[in-house]
Design a protein around this motif. Sequence first.
Motif, PDB file in Angstrom:
ATOM      1  N   LEU A 115       4.944   9.282  67.174  1.00 55.43           N
ATOM      2  CA  LEU A 115       4.059  10.353  66.982  1.00 55.43           C
ATOM      3  C   LEU A 115       3.332  10.830  68.427  1.00 55.43           C
ATOM      4  CD1 LEU A 115       2.344   9.727  63.542  1.00 55.43           C
ATOM      5  CD2 LEU A 115       4.367  11.150  64.124  1.00 55.43           C
ATOM      6  N   TYR A 160       1.601   7.649  79.665  1.00 56.28           N
ATOM      7  CA  TYR A 160       0.426   7.651  78.715  1.00 56.28           C
ATOM      8  C   TYR A 160       0.598   6.421  77.786  1.00 56.28           C
ATOM      9  CZ  TYR A 160      -1.561   9.093  74.107  1.00 56.28           C
ATOM     10  OH  TYR A 160      -2.068   9.177  72.811  1.00 56.28           O
TER      11      TYR A 160
ATOM     12  N   LEU B  21      -6.219   9.129  75.752  1.00 52.73           N
ATOM     13  CA  LEU B  21      -5.682   8.302  75.043  1.00 52.73           C
ATOM     14  C   LEU B  21      -5.663   8.894  73.535  1.00 52.73           C
ATOM     15  CD1 LEU B  21      -5.818   4.615  76.162  1.00 52.73           C
ATOM     16  CD2 LEU B  21      -3.948   6.120  76.256  1.00 52.73           C
ATOM     17  N   TYR B  22      -6.723   9.119  73.324  1.00 53.86           N
ATOM     18  CA  TYR B  22      -7.176   9.669  71.884  1.00 53.86           C
ATOM     19  C   TYR B  22      -6.700  11.280  71.528  1.00 53.86           C
ATOM     20  CZ  TYR B  22      -9.052   5.199  70.479  1.00 53.86           C
ATOM     21  OH  TYR B  22      -9.083   3.667  69.854  1.00 53.86           O
ATOM     22  N   LEU B  25      -3.638  12.329  69.483  1.00 57.02           N
ATOM     23  CA  LEU B  25      -3.734  11.698  68.313  1.00 57.02           C
ATOM     24  C   LEU B  25      -4.712  12.674  67.375  1.00 57.02           C
ATOM     25  CD1 LEU B  25      -3.698   7.832  68.485  1.00 57.02           C
ATOM     26  CD2 LEU B  25      -2.122   9.381  67.886  1.00 57.02           C
ATOM     27  N   TYR B 146       6.326 -12.458  67.602  1.00 58.14           N
ATOM     28  CA  TYR B 146       4.910 -12.005  67.681  1.00 58.14           C
ATOM     29  C   TYR B 146       4.195 -12.889  66.810  1.00 58.14           C
ATOM     30  CZ  TYR B 146       5.988  -7.100  69.489  1.00 58.14           C
ATOM     31  OH  TYR B 146       6.258  -6.118  70.252  1.00 58.14           O
ATOM     32  N   ILE B 150       0.711 -15.014  67.928  1.00 56.84           N
ATOM     33  CA  ILE B 150      -0.483 -15.099  67.604  1.00 56.84           C
ATOM     34  C   ILE B 150      -1.021 -16.231  66.704  1.00 56.84           C
ATOM     35  CG2 ILE B 150      -1.443 -13.889  65.412  1.00 56.84           C
ATOM     36  CD1 ILE B 150       0.008 -11.312  65.838  1.00 56.84           C
ATOM     37  N   TYR B 195       0.298  -7.917  61.633  1.00 57.28           N
ATOM     38  CA  TYR B 195       0.690  -7.596  62.749  1.00 57.28           C
ATOM     39  C   TYR B 195       2.351  -7.235  62.829  1.00 57.28           C
ATOM     40  CZ  TYR B 195       1.091  -6.745  67.864  1.00 57.28           C
ATOM     41  OH  TYR B 195       1.294  -6.121  69.064  1.00 57.28           O
ATOM     42  N   ASP B 202       6.526   0.831  62.294  1.00 56.66           N
ATOM     43  CA  ASP B 202       6.616   1.959  63.313  1.00 56.66           C
ATOM     44  C   ASP B 202       7.727   1.643  63.947  1.00 56.66           C
ATOM     45  OD1 ASP B 202       5.171   3.861  64.627  1.00 56.66           O
ATOM     46  OD2 ASP B 202       4.600   2.246  66.244  1.00 56.66           O
ATOM     47  N   SER B 238       1.857  12.517  59.809  1.00 53.01           N
ATOM     48  CA  SER B 238       1.453  11.780  61.110  1.00 53.01           C
ATOM     49  C   SER B 238      -0.213  11.234  60.809  1.00 53.01           C
ATOM     50  CB  SER B 238       1.444  12.702  62.089  1.00 53.01           C
ATOM     51  OG  SER B 238       2.502  13.220  62.710  1.00 53.01           O
ATOM     52  N   ILE B 241      -0.126   8.302  58.635  1.00 54.89           N
ATOM     53  CA  ILE B 241       0.306   7.123  59.137  1.00 54.89           C
ATOM     54  C   ILE B 241      -0.835   6.737  60.162  1.00 54.89           C
ATOM     55  CG2 ILE B 241       2.040   6.266  60.725  1.00 54.89           C
ATOM     56  CD1 ILE B 241       4.039   8.144  59.723  1.00 54.89           C
ATOM     57  N   ILE B 242      -1.407   7.541  61.010  1.00 51.58           N
ATOM     58  CA  ILE B 242      -2.576   7.149  61.806  1.00 51.58           C
ATOM     59  C   ILE B 242      -3.612   6.475  61.368  1.00 51.58           C
ATOM     60  CG2 ILE B 242      -4.234   8.092  63.453  1.00 51.58           C
ATOM     61  CD1 ILE B 242      -2.140  10.290  64.185  1.00 51.58           C
ATOM     62  N   SER B 245      -2.614   3.141  59.886  1.00 51.32           N
ATOM     63  CA  SER B 245      -2.435   2.124  61.000  1.00 51.32           C
ATOM     64  C   SER B 245      -3.664   1.882  61.466  1.00 51.32           C
ATOM     65  CB  SER B 245      -1.769   2.580  62.322  1.00 51.32           C
ATOM     66  OG  SER B 245      -0.821   3.519  61.768  1.00 51.32           O
ATOM     67  N   LEU B 246      -4.825   2.505  61.419  1.00 48.75           N
ATOM     68  CA  LEU B 246      -6.197   2.274  61.901  1.00 48.75           C
ATOM     69  C   LEU B 246      -6.612   0.939  60.917  1.00 48.75           C
ATOM     70  CD1 LEU B 246      -7.843   5.477  62.730  1.00 48.75           C
ATOM     71  CD2 LEU B 246      -7.386   3.650  64.135  1.00 48.75           C
ATOM     72  N   LEU B 249      -4.971  -2.213  61.666  1.00 52.08           N
ATOM     73  CA  LEU B 249      -5.430  -2.754  62.875  1.00 52.08           C
ATOM     74  C   LEU B 249      -6.837  -3.409  62.922  1.00 52.08           C
ATOM     75  CD1 LEU B 249      -4.211  -0.163  65.431  1.00 52.08           C
ATOM     76  CD2 LEU B 249      -3.638  -2.551  65.510  1.00 52.08           C
ATOM     77  N   LEU B 250      -7.589  -2.810  62.255  1.00 51.15           N
ATOM     78  CA  LEU B 250      -8.982  -3.304  62.023  1.00 51.15           C
ATOM     79  C   LEU B 250      -9.041  -4.663  61.309  1.00 51.15           C
ATOM     80  CD1 LEU B 250     -11.140  -0.162  61.352  1.00 51.15           C
ATOM     81  CD2 LEU B 250     -11.164  -1.608  63.394  1.00 51.15           C
ATOM     82  N   GLU B 253      -7.526  -7.378  63.928  1.00 49.36           N
ATOM     83  CA  GLU B 253      -8.535  -7.755  64.734  1.00 49.36           C
ATOM     84  C   GLU B 253      -9.549  -8.420  64.424  1.00 49.36           C
ATOM     85  OE1 GLU B 253      -9.106  -7.256  68.264  1.00 49.36           O
ATOM     86  OE2 GLU B 253      -6.962  -6.986  67.678  1.00 49.36           O
TER      87      GLU B 253
END
Lengths: 284, 257
Positions: A115, A160, B21-22, B25, B146, B150, B195, B202, B238, B241-242, B245-246, B249-250, B253
């Motif tokens: 994406l 990027y 970077l953001y 998105l 991976y 970890i 992870y 993805d 998209s 999916i974003i 994933s957020l 990921l949170l 972490e």
Amino acid sequence: MNEEKKRAFFLLSPPAFYMLLFFIMPIGIMTSYVFREGAFGDARYIFTLDHFKDFFTTSSYHRLLFRSIFQAFVTALFSVILAYPLAYFLAFKAGRHKVIFMTLLLIPAWTAWLLRILAWKILLDSTGLLNLFLLSSGFISETAPYLLYSGTAVVITLVYIYVPFAALPLFSALESVDQNMIEASKDLGAGTLKTFFQITLPVSVPGVAAAFFFVFIPTLGEWVTPTLVGGAQGIMFGNLIQEQFVKTLNWPLGALMSLILLVLIIPVLFFFNRISGISEYAPV
Amino acid sequence: MFSNKKFPTYAIYYLIILILLYTPLVLLVVFSFNEGKTVTFPIKGLTLDWYVALFEAQDLLKAMYNSLIIGVFTSVVAVVLGTMAALATTRFSLPGRNFFLTAGVLPLIIPDLAMGVSLQLLFHWAGISLSLWTVACAHTMVNIPYVMLIVSPRLQTFQGSLEEASMDLGAGYWRTLFKITLPVCAPVLIAGFLYSFGVSIDEFDLAYFVTGTHETLPVYLYSQLRFPNRLPLVLALSAIIIAVSLVVLLFTEILSD
């Protein structure tokens, strides 16, 4: 002691066997395809060196390979240059919230890789936002140049994508710099710049090497980014390989090309392992 | 918040990079609500139509389902095998330990294209037709390293006093492993699972070469990029999916810290 060894063996065998089957063996099989006339029917069983001849006598293949190496080099260079101040900020200036700042940087890097390439395709398009912005702000005249479909577009998009990944090993290298050494250097009268070049930079060299190679090596095999934002002008060696498997169905030639890619990478890996140690800076 | 007086230059640089970077998105998400079919400003009007259309696209839902199944399956296998490798390399003085560590990381560095192509050839050579199983095999292969990376640090920092106590009290090695070591490491095991799930969901390059008639989500997404009129649908997808994933990921972490 003997019991201990047995346990270690028992624990290591299944994952080692799995990696042997699906990581080592595919590369071996790929090597065997290089000598086959074709991948299907009887051609499978005919031994030939024609693909070598084909590869080593077609100069357009070589040009594409050299350009890809150059593009990967430029991408890795820019990624490291842009990521270094980021890592420096995180390691020395960000205080106790550095983990949060690092995570913020990595979130877009872990999200939906395809994406993000798509986003850049949209941004770089001639009717896209970057062009619109450049037009309205007077940076360019009415005739919008094609930012999209060029080698530059590929490098921009890849940089990027890789800047956050490059920041990671740089950050861990800079974190290992002894603060006492920096203070001592300053106490002895060295300026900020001198301290940086005499102490901080040399100590961070393994991190710089790790960052560089973690960008350089995967970029060598890129084909999706060149397909989406590179167009005919920006294709890379990876596109050539993908084409052999999907379009022309010349699998043995494609196998040879990716084998050549791997053979080129091996000395790079050895060199890289000497200066930084691959497993210490692994991209997780 | 910042420890040094001179923070602004670096902090401003950090902020600029972060915004850069953001932005792409955010744009994807913003345009997923756009009524118009082309991605240009000004936005024509806000709509949720594309999201509604998503749930009617059968092929897309199928691809999403495939990816979820592969993600869960591959992550479970990778956590088991990766943890075994991590235990073997951190808790025992193996001959050639460094070799295993270095070799184990190679799949993460070698270009995915070369791996995808060679896996396709392996399956072709063995006469195995491509399917979701072959994709799962490929994903497990990249996820084992991976998980190993970890889990290993946690195994190293958690020094064996608890384990020793357990064994002194008469529990065997395996009992100690399952009653003490693995429960103590549970957070990193879950982090490893999440992870690898994220990686699998993805992953495109390997899946592209070893997928059969049933596509995974990224492979489906890639095939849709050729059709401009499908773009709004892709954008809506998209955004979802974003968001997913957020969240994943949170959790990763939080658990690995």
